[in-house]
Design an enzyme around this catalytic site. Structure first.
Site, short mmCIF file in Angstrom:
data_model
loop_
_atom_site.label_atom_id
_atom_site.label_comp_id
_atom_site.label_asym_id
_atom_site.label_seq_id
_atom_site.Cartn_x
_atom_site.Cartn_y
_atom_site.Cartn_z
N PHE A 30 0.65 -6.63 13.74
CA PHE A 30 0.55 -6.58 12.50
C PHE A 30 1.08 -4.78 11.46
N THR A 76 7.41 -11.24 8.21
CA THR A 76 7.43 -11.89 6.63
C THR A 76 8.57 -12.78 6.41
N ASP A 77 8.68 -13.82 5.26
CA ASP A 77 9.34 -14.94 5.32
C ASP A 77 10.25 -13.82 3.85
N GLU A 78 9.81 -12.81 3.74
CA GLU A 78 10.81 -11.67 2.58
C GLU A 78 12.08 -11.77 3.66
N PHE A 127 -5.90 -6.28 6.15
CA PHE A 127 -5.86 -7.38 5.39
C PHE A 127 -5.56 -8.97 6.48
N ILE A 128 -4.84 -8.77 7.01
CA ILE A 128 -4.24 -9.77 8.28
C ILE A 128 -5.03 -9.50 9.58
N PRO A 184 -5.83 -10.46 -5.25
CA PRO A 184 -7.11 -9.67 -5.78
C PRO A 184 -7.50 -8.67 -6.89
N LYS A 193 10.92 -4.64 7.38
CA LYS A 193 10.48 -5.66 8.26
C LYS A 193 12.07 -6.32 8.47
N TYR A 213 10.87 -2.67 1.30
CA TYR A 213 10.36 -3.46 2.42
C TYR A 213 10.42 -4.38 3.35
N SER A 214 11.16 -5.51 2.41
CA SER A 214 11.92 -6.69 3.27
C SER A 214 12.76 -5.98 4.18
N LYS A 231 -2.67 -8.54 -14.83
CA LYS A 231 -1.07 -8.55 -15.55
C LYS A 231 0.67 -9.66 -15.13
N LEU A 232 0.65 -9.91 -15.01
CA LEU A 232 2.23 -10.98 -14.75
C LEU A 232 3.63 -10.26 -15.35
N SER A 256 2.77 -2.94 3.82
CA SER A 256 3.20 -4.41 3.18
C SER A 256 3.41 -4.43 2.17
P1 NAD Z 1 -2.43 -4.22 5.10
O1 NAD Z 1 -0.96 -3.14 4.10
O2 NAD Z 1 -3.39 -5.10 4.39
O3 NAD Z 1 -2.52 -4.09 6.23
C1 NAD Z 1 -1.73 -2.57 7.50
C2 NAD Z 1 -2.53 -2.36 8.10
O4 NAD Z 1 -1.61 -1.35 9.32
C3 NAD Z 1 -3.13 -1.16 7.64
O5 NAD Z 1 -4.32 -0.95 8.29
C4 NAD Z 1 -2.69 0.87 7.48
O6 NAD Z 1 -3.32 1.46 7.98
C5 NAD Z 1 -2.18 0.09 8.88
N1 NAD Z 1 -0.57 0.54 9.30
C6 NAD Z 1 0.29 0.79 8.43
N2 NAD Z 1 1.48 1.86 9.39
C7 NAD Z 1 0.29 2.32 10.66
C8 NAD Z 1 0.97 2.45 11.95
N3 NAD Z 1 2.27 4.00 11.57
N4 NAD Z 1 -0.03 2.84 12.77
C9 NAD Z 1 -0.70 2.19 12.50
N5 NAD Z 1 -0.97 1.62 11.73
C10 NAD Z 1 -0.62 1.34 10.71
O7 NAD Z 1 -1.37 -5.12 5.37
P2 NAD Z 1 -1.43 -7.07 5.75
O8 NAD Z 1 -1.24 -8.01 4.63
O9 NAD Z 1 -2.60 -7.33 6.38
O10 NAD Z 1 0.18 -7.68 6.37
C11 NAD Z 1 -0.50 -7.45 8.29
C12 NAD Z 1 1.05 -7.35 8.08
O11 NAD Z 1 0.83 -8.81 8.45
C13 NAD Z 1 2.76 -6.88 8.09
O12 NAD Z 1 3.54 -6.40 9.21
C14 NAD Z 1 2.91 -7.59 6.85
O13 NAD Z 1 4.48 -6.79 6.95
C15 NAD Z 1 3.28 -9.13 7.80
N6 NAD Z 1 2.75 -10.45 6.67
C16 NAD Z 1 2.10 -10.11 5.04
C17 NAD Z 1 1.85 -10.89 4.41
C18 NAD Z 1 1.06 -10.76 3.17
O14 NAD Z 1 0.81 -11.66 2.85
N7 NAD Z 1 0.42 -9.33 3.25
C19 NAD Z 1 2.44 -12.44 5.03
C20 NAD Z 1 3.55 -12.03 6.06
C21 NAD Z 1 3.70 -11.30 6.72
O1 DAU Z 2 5.93 -13.66 0.89
C1 DAU Z 2 5.49 -12.15 1.90
C2 DAU Z 2 4.64 -11.67 1.83
O2 DAU Z 2 4.14 -11.64 0.33
C3 DAU Z 2 4.31 -10.17 2.84
O3 DAU Z 2 5.29 -10.35 3.28
C4 DAU Z 2 4.03 -8.99 2.13
O4 DAU Z 2 3.45 -8.40 2.84
C5 DAU Z 2 2.41 -9.64 0.04
O5 DAU Z 2 2.39 -8.41 -0.18
C6 DAU Z 2 3.52 -10.32 -0.10
O6 DAU Z 2 4.64 -9.70 -1.47
P1 DAU Z 2 4.69 -9.71 -2.53
O7 DAU Z 2 5.81 -9.28 -3.59
O8 DAU Z 2 4.70 -11.39 -2.41
O9 DAU Z 2 2.86 -9.98 -3.31
P2 DAU Z 2 2.60 -9.21 -3.84
O10 DAU Z 2 0.66 -9.79 -3.99
O11 DAU Z 2 2.73 -7.90 -4.75
O12 DAU Z 2 3.03 -10.05 -5.47
C7 DAU Z 2 2.98 -11.80 -5.87
C8 DAU Z 2 3.56 -12.00 -6.86
O13 DAU Z 2 2.55 -11.71 -7.92
C9 DAU Z 2 5.20 -11.55 -7.03
O14 DAU Z 2 6.36 -12.38 -7.56
C10 DAU Z 2 4.37 -10.29 -8.16
C11 DAU Z 2 3.93 -11.19 -9.10
N1 DAU Z 2 2.16 -9.70 -9.21
C12 DAU Z 2 2.33 -8.66 -8.64
C13 DAU Z 2 1.39 -8.22 -8.78
C14 DAU Z 2 0.66 -7.06 -8.13
C15 DAU Z 2 2.50 -10.00 -10.44
O15 DAU Z 2 3.21 -11.08 -11.50
N2 DAU Z 2 1.53 -9.20 -11.66
C16 DAU Z 2 0.84 -8.34 -9.65
O16 DAU Z 2 -0.09 -7.04 -10.98
#
Ligand code: NAD
Ligand code: DAU
Length: 331
Positions: A77, A120-122, A11-12, A189, A151, A147-148, A202-203, A81
């Site tokens: 990245f 991540t902030d987590e 994603f990112i 999404p 990280k 996960y956190s 779904k909450l 995640s």
């Molecule tokens: P994502 O799961 O959408 O993408 C992760 C990508 O890394 C995927 O394409 C996956 O195939 C690849 N990957 C995983 N393990 C691998 C490995 N061993 N070797 C090579 N590729 C590998 O994740 P995202 O949401 O895009 O997050 C990217 C980064 O940002 C992560 O480090 C996550 O901790 C950090 N982050 C995410 C969020 C968020 O809200 N999504 C917020 C803060 C930080």
């Molecule tokens: O804060 C940064 C983090 O944000 C990143 O490090 C992670 O990679 C990223 O996945 C995200 O973590 P969260 O656990 O906060 O995100 P998620 O989208 O899984 O859930 C967001 C909030 O919504 C959380 O409080 C759980 C809740 N949730 C999630 C899902 C999937 C629901 O209520 N219903 C759902 O179906």
């Protein structure tokens, strides 16, 4: 400038590749991605012919050594995640997030290259709903989930390699991202695509939990700023004052898609569910002059809903398998 983007099909990372193509057209980009369930080649449509794409694992010592030797900066990245997955099977998180980061650090040390580590902030755990404080660079690490914690461990490895081995590295810790190309397992999404498939959002639990939402392009513009102007060894927190509770986000999605705001279900809560995240990004703003562009969450959400409506070919193949996983845990 030659940059190596790990996880560039996620994603990112994929949004970052698109941003760099546009903002720094002369940079050479190599992406390494193992193409886990979260990697998606379609997210690189429009840029794939201008970059080098390597399918491979960051835990592969020989491959990483070769790729790092041939770049100037690594933007790291790649990670497992998703918190819910980490509660069902922590091992891939230990492997990619800890061992993978270790491999990158060793290659960066050997070849004297620069690293920017995405985190991540987590890592800071969570805040009470009524806590007047936000996370800052000084907040103590206190991660909650597999996960956190992996990280947090990866951040610690980076800090140790800076101090003990003198590598050149920066770290950023960002809050929850939203925008195009986010996997349908994630909160926003998932709800949009549930509605598009005529099911109810779904909450988890009561839905009081607060996340600090930032548009993915704002996260990535901050990463670019840090790569170009960040000081060696420094950590920068990235956030855009986007605190919202989950219930309000679901209601906004429902009303943005022409549904009644109460048309959702409460499902099983996440074990150990963090209550609240909130970022103080004043260091990034005052020291590097970064500013977010997407300050209106409702508008950003509207554009994101439109993206999922217009790009059903991108997410449809992922949806059934994702929901099957959630059914097993009652979520
Ligand atoms: P994502 O799961 O959408 O993408 C992760 C990508 O890394 C995927 O394409 C996956 O195939 C690849 N990957 C995983 N393990 C691998 C490995 N061993 N070797 C090579 N590729 C590998 O994740 P995202 O949401 O895009 O997050 C990217 C980064 O940002 C992560 O480090 C996550 O901790 C950090 N982050 C995410 C969020 C968020 O809200 N999504 C917020 C803060 C930080
Ligand atoms: O804060 C940064 C983090 O944000 C990143 O490090 C992670 O990679 C990223 O996945 C995200 O973590 P969260 O656990 O906060 O995100 P998620 O989208 O899984 O859930 C967001 C909030 O919504 C959380 O409080 C759980 C809740 N949730 C999630 C899902 C999937 C629901 O209520 N219903 C759902 O179906």
């Amino acid at each position: 400038m030659r940059i190596l983007v790990t996880g560039g099909a996620g994603f990112i990372g994929s949004n970052f590749v698109h941003l760099i193509r546009k903002e720094r057209p002369n940079w050479q980009i190599t992406v390494i991605d193992k193409m886990s369930y979260a990697g998606n080649m379609a997210s690189l449509d429009g840029v794939i012919d201008d970059i080098e794409f390597v399918k491979g694992d960051i835990c592969d010592e020989i491959l990483i050594d070769k790729l790092v030797a041939n770049c100037d900066v690594v933007v790291h990245f790649a990670a497992e995640s998703h918190n819910d997955n980490s509660l069902n099977n922590p091992w891939p998180f230990v492997e990619s997030n800890l061992i993978g980061t270790y491999r990158i650090l060793e290659a960066v040390r050997k070849h004297g290259k620069k690293l920017h580590h995405i985190s991540t902030d987590e890592v800071y755990g969570d805040l009470e709903l009524d806590d007047p404080n936000k996370f800052s660079e000084e907040t103590r690490y206190n991660p909650s989930s597999p996960y956190s914690s992996t990280k947090a461990g990866s951040d610690m490895l980076v800090r140790a390699w800076v101090r003990s081995f003198g590598i050149h590295a920066t770290i950023s810790n960002c809050s929850n991202n939203y925008g195009p190309h986010q996997h349908v397992e994630k909160f926003i999404p998932r709800q949009i695509t549930e509605i598009l498939e005529n099911r109810r959002p779904k909450l988890y639990g009561s839905g009081e939990n607060v996340r600090d939402w930032i548009h993915v392009d704002d996260h990535n513009s901050a990463v670019l700023k840090i790569i170009e102007e960040g000081l060696n060894g420094e950590t920068y927190l990235i956030g855009a004052n986007g605190e919202k509770d989950n219930k309000s986000v679901i209601e906004l999605i429902l009303s943005g898609m022409g549904k009644k705001p109460g048309d959702y279900d409460h499902v099983t809560d996440r074990p150990g569910h963090d209550m609240r995240y909130a970022i103080d990004s004043s260091k990034l703003i005052s020291k590097l002059g970064w500013k977010p562009k997407y300050t209106n969450f409702k508008e950003g959400l509207k554009a994101t809903i439109k993206w999922y409506i217009d790009n059903q070919d991108w997410w449809k193949p992922l949806k059934a398998e994702t929901e099957q996983k959630y059914r097993k845990t009652g979520q």
